[in-house]
Design an enzyme around this catalytic site. Structure first.
Site, PDB file in Angstrom:
ATOM      1  CG  ASP A 218      -2.286   0.650   0.914  1.00 17.85           C
ATOM      2  OD1 ASP A 218      -2.269   1.850   0.621  1.00 17.85           O
ATOM      3  OD2 ASP A 218      -3.334  -0.011   0.975  1.00 17.85           O
ATOM      4  CG  HIS A 241      -0.618   1.545  -3.414  1.00 16.16           C
ATOM      5  ND1 HIS A 241      -1.896   1.265  -2.973  1.00 16.16           N
ATOM      6  CD2 HIS A 241      -0.200   0.427  -4.070  1.00 16.16           C
ATOM      7  CE1 HIS A 241      -2.230   0.029  -3.334  1.00 16.16           C
ATOM      8  NE2 HIS A 241      -1.215  -0.495  -3.992  1.00 16.16           N
TER       9      HIS A 241
END
Length: 393
Positions: A218, A241
Site C-alpha cells: 500500500d 502505492h
C-alpha cells in the site's frame, strides 16, 4: 531548502544522541527478567513488567531485548511515566503469532500511549502477516488484522534503525503525536499485501522521516488529516502505492494537512509517485503548503497525481464533488520514467478547484517519449522546462 534539510538531520541525530546519553541510568534485560528466546513462549508479561519498572523510575531507563527470537502475543505500554527518557533497545527479533485469530480483536500488536520521551532503537518486528494476506486474497471472511507498531498521544519520539516486516496491516502508525524523528527505518511487506501502509502519520505535528527504505503493498507513507510540519527526506519507495496525502474527505468535519515536504527521494515500480487523494463528498478538509522536490521516478504508473474522486475499489463510491481544498502545492525537479502515458494527472474538485499548483523543472518520459499531462479544475503556474507541457489553467 537543502540547508533546512541538513538542519533536520542534525537535530534528529542530536536528539537521539542525548536520549541515549541520558538513558544509561537503568537497564532491564528482558532475559534476566525471565524471557525465553525460543520464539514460542509469550514474553508479553515480561515486557509489561520491564515497562512498569521503567515507567515508575525517576531515572532514564533502557529496556533491552538481546539477540534471539521473542514471541509477543500483544502488548500495550502506557504512560505517563516518571521520567522522560525511556529507550526500547532491540538487538533481536520480536515476532507475532502466525495464527490470524490471535490478534483478531486487537487493533495494534505493539502499542505505546501517553508518553513523553521515547526511543525505539534497532532490531526487527515481524508481524507474521502472510497467513492473513492469503486469507484476504482468497475472499474468505477474515479478521481486519493488527497494526504492528502504533504510537498514540506521545511527545519527543525517536525511532532509529528499526525494521518492520510482514505486518498484518499498517506497519508503523503515529497518531496524535508531537516531535517524532525516524531515521533509517526499513519496512518490508509483499507488493500485493493488502492495507500494509509503511508509515502512517495522522493528527501529528513536527514529524521527520529520514533515510528510510520502504517496500509494501500500500502507501509507503500515508498522511492523514490533522498532520502538520512533516518532513520526509531520502526515502526509497517501492514496491507500493507511493507517498500519499490522504485519503482526505472521509468526514464532513475534518482537520486539514499543511506544511508537508518530500525531498530527495526515489520511487521504483510503484503504483503512484507523489499523490494527494480525497473522496468525492462534502468536507471542510484541506491540503496546503505541500512541497515535492528532487524526486526520481523509475517506471511509476502515476508519477504526479491529485485524485479528488478517490474510490479504490470502485464500489459504493460517493459520486459527489469533493469539498477538500488543495492549494499551494509545488512540484520541483522531478525526473524519470512513467509506466503510463499520462505522467501528470490533476483531477480536482469542480466546486473547489486546485489552486496555486507550481510545476518547475519537470522531465518525465513514457517509452522514451515525453509523457502527457491531464488537468481538470487545476490552476497554477509552470516555470523552467516542464515536460510534459503544463496543462494548468
Amino acid at each position: 531548502m537543502a540547508l533546512l534539510g541538513t538542519l533536520h538531520v542534525f537535530l534528529s541525530l542530536l536528539l537521539l544522541f542525548f536520549n541515549h546519553a541520558w538513558a544509561v541510568g537503568l537497564t532491564f534485560n528482558i532475559v534476566n527478567l525471565g524471557a525465553k528466546s525460543d520464539g514460542k513462549i509469550d514474553v508479553s508479561p515480561v515486557l509489561q513488567t520491564a515497562w512498569t519498572k521503567a515507567c515508575d523510575s525517576s531515572k532514564p531507563t533502557t529496556i533491552y531485548v538481546p539477540k534471539g527470537i521473542f514471541y509477543v502475543r500483544s502488548v500495550s505500554f502506557n504512560g505517563p511515566c516518571k521520567n522522560n527518557a525511556i529507550t526500547l533497545l532491540i538487538d533481536g527479533t520480536l515476532v507475532a503469532s502466525p495464527n490470524i485469530q490471535v490478534l483478531a480483536r486487537t487493533k495494534s500488536w505493539l502499542e505505546f500511549s501517553h508518553i513523553n520521551g521515547l526511543s525505539i532503537v534497532g532490531g526487527v518486528i515481524d508481524g507474521q502477516g502472510t497467513a492473513l494476506w492469503d486469507c484476504k486474497r482468497s475472499g474468505k471472511s477474515c479478521p481486519n488484522g493488527a497494526r504492528s507498531l502504533q504510537i498514540n498521544d506521545t511527545k519527543n519520539v525517536n525511532i532509529w534503525s528499526l525494521s518492520s516486516i510482514n505486518s498484518q496491516m499498517f506497519n508503523i502508525v503515529v497518531h496524535g503525536c508531537q516531535n517524532v524523528h525516524m531515521t533509517g527505518v526499513s519496512v518490508s511487506s509483499a507488493g500485493d499485501s493488502p492495507n500494509t501502509d509503511g508509515i502512517h502519520v495522522q493528527q501529528s505535528s513536527n514529524v521527520t522521516i529520514l533515510n528510510s527504505n520502504i517496500g509494501t503493498g500500500d502507501d509507503c507513507i500515508s498522511i492523514g488529516p490533522g498532520t502538520s510540519n512533516l518532513w520526509m527526506e531520502n526515502i526509497t519507495c517501492g514496491p507500493g502505492h507511493g507517498i500519499s496525502i490522504g485519503s482526505l474527505g472521509k468526514g464532513a468535519e475534518e482537520d486539514g494537512v499543511h506544511n508537508v515536504t518530500v525531498i530527495s527521494s526515489t520511487f521504483t515500480g510503484t503504483q503512484n509517485g507523489v499523490r494527494i487523494k480525497s473522496w468525492g463528498r462534502p468536507s471542510n478538509g484541506f491540503a496546503t503548503k505541500v512541497y515535492f522536490q528532487r524526486i526520481i521516478m523509475d517506471n511509476v504508473k502515476n508519477p504526479i497525481i491529485i485524485d479528488e474522486n478517490y474510490c479504490p475499489h470502485h464500489k459504493n463510491c460517493p459520486g459527489q464533488a469533493s469539498g477538500v481544498k488543495v492549494s499551494n502545492v509545488t512540484y520541483e525537479d522531478i525526473t524519470g520514467t512513467s509506466a503510463t502515458e499520462i505522467a501528470i494527472n490533476f483531477d480536482c474538485s469542480p466546486i473547489n478547484h486546485c489552486t496555486g499548483l507550481n510545476l518547475k523543472d519537470i522531465k518525465l518520459t513514457y517509452e522514451n517519449q515525453i509523457a502527457q499531462a491531464s488537468c481538470k479544475n487545476a490552476e497554477g503556474t509552470a516555470f523552467g522546462v516542464v515536460e510534459p507541457s503544463s496543462c494548468l489553467a
